[in-house]
Design an enzyme around this catalytic site. Structure first.
Site, PDB file in Angstrom:
ATOM      1  N   ASP A   1      26.980 -33.588  59.345  1.00  0.00           N
ATOM      2  CA  ASP A   1      27.030 -34.308  58.070  1.00  0.00           C
ATOM      3  C   ASP A   1      25.689 -34.147  57.358  1.00  0.00           C
ATOM      4  O   ASP A   1      24.632 -34.290  57.998  1.00  0.00           O
ATOM      5  CB  ASP A   1      27.288 -35.788  58.399  1.00  0.00           C
ATOM      6  CG  ASP A   1      27.619 -36.589  57.163  1.00  0.00           C
ATOM      7  OD1 ASP A   1      28.663 -37.248  57.173  1.00  0.00           O
ATOM      8  OD2 ASP A   1      26.829 -36.565  56.200  1.00  0.00           O
TER       9      ASP A   1
ATOM     10  N   ALA B   1      29.477 -28.981  49.901  1.00  0.00           N
ATOM     11  CA  ALA B   1      29.809 -30.217  50.625  1.00  0.00           C
ATOM     12  C   ALA B   1      29.493 -31.444  49.780  1.00  0.00           C
ATOM     13  O   ALA B   1      28.368 -31.927  49.785  1.00  0.00           O
ATOM     14  CB  ALA B   1      29.007 -30.260  51.921  1.00  0.00           C
TER      15      ALA B   1
ATOM     16  N   ASN C   1      25.787 -39.112  49.333  1.00  0.00           N
ATOM     17  CA  ASN C   1      26.281 -37.838  49.865  1.00  0.00           C
ATOM     18  C   ASN C   1      25.808 -36.659  49.005  1.00  0.00           C
ATOM     19  O   ASN C   1      25.244 -35.694  49.509  1.00  0.00           O
ATOM     20  CB  ASN C   1      27.816 -37.875  49.915  1.00  0.00           C
ATOM     21  CG  ASN C   1      28.388 -36.782  50.797  1.00  0.00           C
ATOM     22  OD1 ASN C   1      27.737 -36.302  51.718  1.00  0.00           O
ATOM     23  ND2 ASN C   1      29.614 -36.370  50.514  1.00  0.00           N
TER      24      ASN C   1
ATOM     25  N   TYR D   1      30.030 -39.195  39.504  1.00  0.00           N
ATOM     26  CA  TYR D   1      30.235 -37.875  40.108  1.00  0.00           C
ATOM     27  C   TYR D   1      29.419 -36.824  39.357  1.00  0.00           C
ATOM     28  O   TYR D   1      28.602 -36.110  39.951  1.00  0.00           O
ATOM     29  CB  TYR D   1      31.733 -37.523  40.105  1.00  0.00           C
ATOM     30  CG  TYR D   1      31.990 -36.062  40.355  1.00  0.00           C
ATOM     31  CD1 TYR D   1      31.615 -35.477  41.562  1.00  0.00           C
ATOM     32  CD2 TYR D   1      32.586 -35.249  39.380  1.00  0.00           C
ATOM     33  CE1 TYR D   1      31.830 -34.118  41.787  1.00  0.00           C
ATOM     34  CE2 TYR D   1      32.805 -33.907  39.602  1.00  0.00           C
ATOM     35  CZ  TYR D   1      32.418 -33.340  40.799  1.00  0.00           C
ATOM     36  OH  TYR D   1      32.614 -32.003  41.015  1.00  0.00           O
TER      37      TYR D   1
ATOM     38  N   PHE E   1      34.704 -25.007  35.918  1.00  0.00           N
ATOM     39  CA  PHE E   1      35.666 -25.751  35.109  1.00  0.00           C
ATOM     40  C   PHE E   1      36.801 -26.159  36.071  1.00  0.00           C
ATOM     41  O   PHE E   1      36.513 -26.626  37.155  1.00  0.00           O
ATOM     42  CB  PHE E   1      36.025 -24.959  33.846  1.00  0.00           C
ATOM     43  CG  PHE E   1      34.896 -25.096  32.844  1.00  0.00           C
ATOM     44  CD1 PHE E   1      33.626 -24.595  33.137  1.00  0.00           C
ATOM     45  CD2 PHE E   1      35.049 -25.834  31.676  1.00  0.00           C
ATOM     46  CE1 PHE E   1      32.543 -24.813  32.278  1.00  0.00           C
ATOM     47  CE2 PHE E   1      33.966 -26.050  30.821  1.00  0.00           C
ATOM     48  CZ  PHE E   1      32.713 -25.536  31.121  1.00  0.00           C
TER      49      PHE E   1
HETATM   50  N1  UFG Z   1      46.703 -34.912  34.369  1.00  0.00           N
HETATM   51  C1  UFG Z   1      47.937 -35.462  34.067  1.00  0.00           C
HETATM   52  N2  UFG Z   1      48.654 -36.005  35.074  1.00  0.00           N
HETATM   53  C2  UFG Z   1      48.220 -36.036  36.369  1.00  0.00           C
HETATM   54  C3  UFG Z   1      46.958 -35.468  36.677  1.00  0.00           C
HETATM   55  C4  UFG Z   1      46.222 -34.907  35.646  1.00  0.00           C
HETATM   56  O1  UFG Z   1      48.360 -35.467  32.906  1.00  0.00           O
HETATM   57  O2  UFG Z   1      48.940 -36.572  37.233  1.00  0.00           O
HETATM   58  C5  UFG Z   1      45.919 -34.290  33.288  1.00  0.00           C
HETATM   59  C6  UFG Z   1      44.546 -34.921  33.124  1.00  0.00           C
HETATM   60  O3  UFG Z   1      44.643 -36.068  32.296  1.00  0.00           O
HETATM   61  C7  UFG Z   1      43.767 -33.769  32.509  1.00  0.00           C
HETATM   62  C8  UFG Z   1      44.412 -32.519  33.122  1.00  0.00           C
HETATM   63  O4  UFG Z   1      45.677 -32.939  33.614  1.00  0.00           O
HETATM   64  O5  UFG Z   1      43.973 -33.738  31.141  1.00  0.00           O
HETATM   65  C9  UFG Z   1      43.630 -31.953  34.281  1.00  0.00           C
HETATM   66  O6  UFG Z   1      43.350 -33.005  35.195  1.00  0.00           O
HETATM   67  P1  UFG Z   1      42.798 -32.775  36.665  1.00  0.00           P
HETATM   68  O7  UFG Z   1      42.696 -34.124  37.307  1.00  0.00           O
HETATM   69  O8  UFG Z   1      43.581 -31.722  37.326  1.00  0.00           O
HETATM   70  O9  UFG Z   1      41.343 -32.184  36.409  1.00  0.00           O
HETATM   71  P2  UFG Z   1      40.160 -32.799  35.541  1.00  0.00           P
HETATM   72  O10 UFG Z   1      40.075 -31.970  34.303  1.00  0.00           O
HETATM   73  O11 UFG Z   1      40.224 -34.251  35.366  1.00  0.00           O
HETATM   74  O12 UFG Z   1      38.987 -32.591  36.570  1.00  0.00           O
HETATM   75  C10 UFG Z   1      38.229 -31.448  36.630  1.00  0.00           C
HETATM   76  C11 UFG Z   1      37.636 -31.289  38.004  1.00  0.00           C
HETATM   77  C12 UFG Z   1      36.680 -32.402  38.310  1.00  0.00           C
HETATM   78  C13 UFG Z   1      35.676 -32.477  37.231  1.00  0.00           C
HETATM   79  C14 UFG Z   1      36.364 -32.641  35.917  1.00  0.00           C
HETATM   80  C15 UFG Z   1      35.414 -32.667  34.760  1.00  0.00           C
HETATM   81  O13 UFG Z   1      38.662 -31.251  38.955  1.00  0.00           O
HETATM   82  O14 UFG Z   1      36.054 -32.163  39.542  1.00  0.00           O
HETATM   83  O15 UFG Z   1      37.216 -31.559  35.694  1.00  0.00           O
HETATM   84  O16 UFG Z   1      35.941 -33.437  33.721  1.00  0.00           O
HETATM   85  F1  UFG Z   1      34.866 -33.531  37.414  1.00  0.00           F
END
Ligand code: UFG
Length: 323
Positions: free
Chosen positions: A51, A74, A92, A141, A169
């Site tokens: 860890d 990690a 972490n 985060y 992204f």
């Molecule tokens: N979404 C839905 N329904 C769901 C899940 C997601 O509509 O059940 C939408 C979200 O609102 C967003 C898009 O799908 O508009 C993508 O969502 P994700 O959760 O797949 O990914 P994010 O864009 O939120 O997250 C990503 C990375 C993170 C990072 C973030 C930065 O996975 O690690 O971008 O904003 F922090």
């Protein structure tokens, strides 16, 4: 090269380990298996359980293996969790990271490639987002990743360490061997795959009233094989600083659902739901720097290819890596 991969049992770390081994590097995976999976560690890699918050263990593994470079995946990566428990993110992702880089310095390891994120930009001032856009994270985060970028900047400045941070992204897709298995799952593509497998009734679309062409959020989906490739390119030259990794094309949530319907042949029932707090309407990378300097060319940027690869993996691993 000898590479220590911290977090090599996680989603992006497992695929990068696989590709490093394919490229004839020697790999030691360092992982606590808290959120990663033993089965996600490529059999050709050596494994040291540990860890990052356990400084003695990190120092020992680093001193024993003496890698030429470290890749650091990690970290905790759930935005909503970070809003509830910021302390675990800073402990972490920042303190653990400091242990890692201090151990590197002590063992005379001069290069690190770090998984950073577009979440360090927060609500970006302009899109496409280039590396010079102001970094104003909107959650712990993103703040924890930005803090560790700054730690690395100082190791570069003070000790000449080569410190590359790759700001991903939306990582997605799979190889034949390794794919995405989080618990809980919050990401859109694996959630849709679970619907297609009959494990969920449907998907909620979080908001359809954004100022985007179809009202749903736009994201830059980048295949993990392309991400892993960028790490390997970053390893090979003398680079430091940030590189955005995305294709430069944004796809809407509705487009993702529609493409998944085509690929899986499943109707994927979708319901409109309220906006998810903290979601920026549009996150698309300006990734010319990685293309020019690292000579990086994403090869799997097409949404169909991405979803097909995710679907292949989820069909073969309907319960992910299992418990
Ligand atoms: N979404 C839905 N329904 C769901 C899940 C997601 O509509 O059940 C939408 C979200 O609102 C967003 C898009 O799908 O508009 C993508 O969502 P994700 O959760 O797949 O990914 P994010 O864009 O939120 O997250 C990503 C990375 C993170 C990072 C973030 C930065 O996975 O690690 O971008 O904003 F922090």
């Amino acid at each position: 090269m000898k590479v220590l991969v911290a977090g090599g049992a996680g989603y992006i770390g497992s695929v990068t380990t696989e590709m490093l081994l394919d490229d004839d590097h020697e790999v030691v995976v360092f992982d606590n298996l808290e959120r990663g999976h033993r089965k996600a560690i490529d059999k050709r890699a050596a494994f040291r359980k540990g860890d990052l918050r356990d400084k003695d263990r990190v120092f020992k593994v680093m001193a024993d293996f003496k890698p030429d470079a470290v890749m650091h995946f990690a970290a905790y990566a759930l935005v909503p969790e970070s809003m509830e428990k910021p302390e675990i993110y800073f402990r972490n992702n920042v303190v653990g990271g400091v242990n890692l880089v201090e151990a590197m310095f002590k063992a005379d390891v001069g290069k690190i490639v770090f998984s950073s994120t577009c979440a360090t930009y927060g609500q970006p001032e302009k899109v496409p987002i280039t590396e010079d856009v102001a970094q104003k994270p909107t959650n712990p985060y993103g703040e924890s990743k930005l803090a560790f970028e700054k730690v690395l900047n100082w190791y570069h400045e003070l000790h000449g360490m080569q410190t590359v941070f790759l700001r991903y992204f939306n990582a997605c897709g799979a190889t034949e061997k390794f794919g995405e298995d989080h618990d809980p799952e919050t990401h859109i593509i694996p959630i849709i795959m679970q619907v297609a497998l009959g494990q969920r009734k449907g998907v909620k679309i979080f908001g359809d009233d954004y100022k985007t062409p179809d009202g749903t959020c736009l994201r830059d989906y980048i295949h993990i094989v392309d991400l892993a490739q960028a790490h390997i390119l970053a390893l090979k030259g003398n680079y430091s600083g940030p590189f955005n990794l995305g294709t430069g094309t944004g796809y809407s949530v509705k487009e993702v659902v529609e493409t998944a319907r085509e690929i899986t042949g499943h109707p994927i029932p979708a319901k409109m739901a309220p906006r998810r707090p903290g979601d920026p309407p549009c996150l698309v990378a300006g990734a010319d720097k990685a293309r020019k300097i690292l000579k990086w060319k994403p090869r799997y940027g097409d949404l169909k290819t991405i979803i097909q690869s995710a679907w292949n993996w989820h069909r073969e691993h309907p319960r992910g890596y299992g418990k």
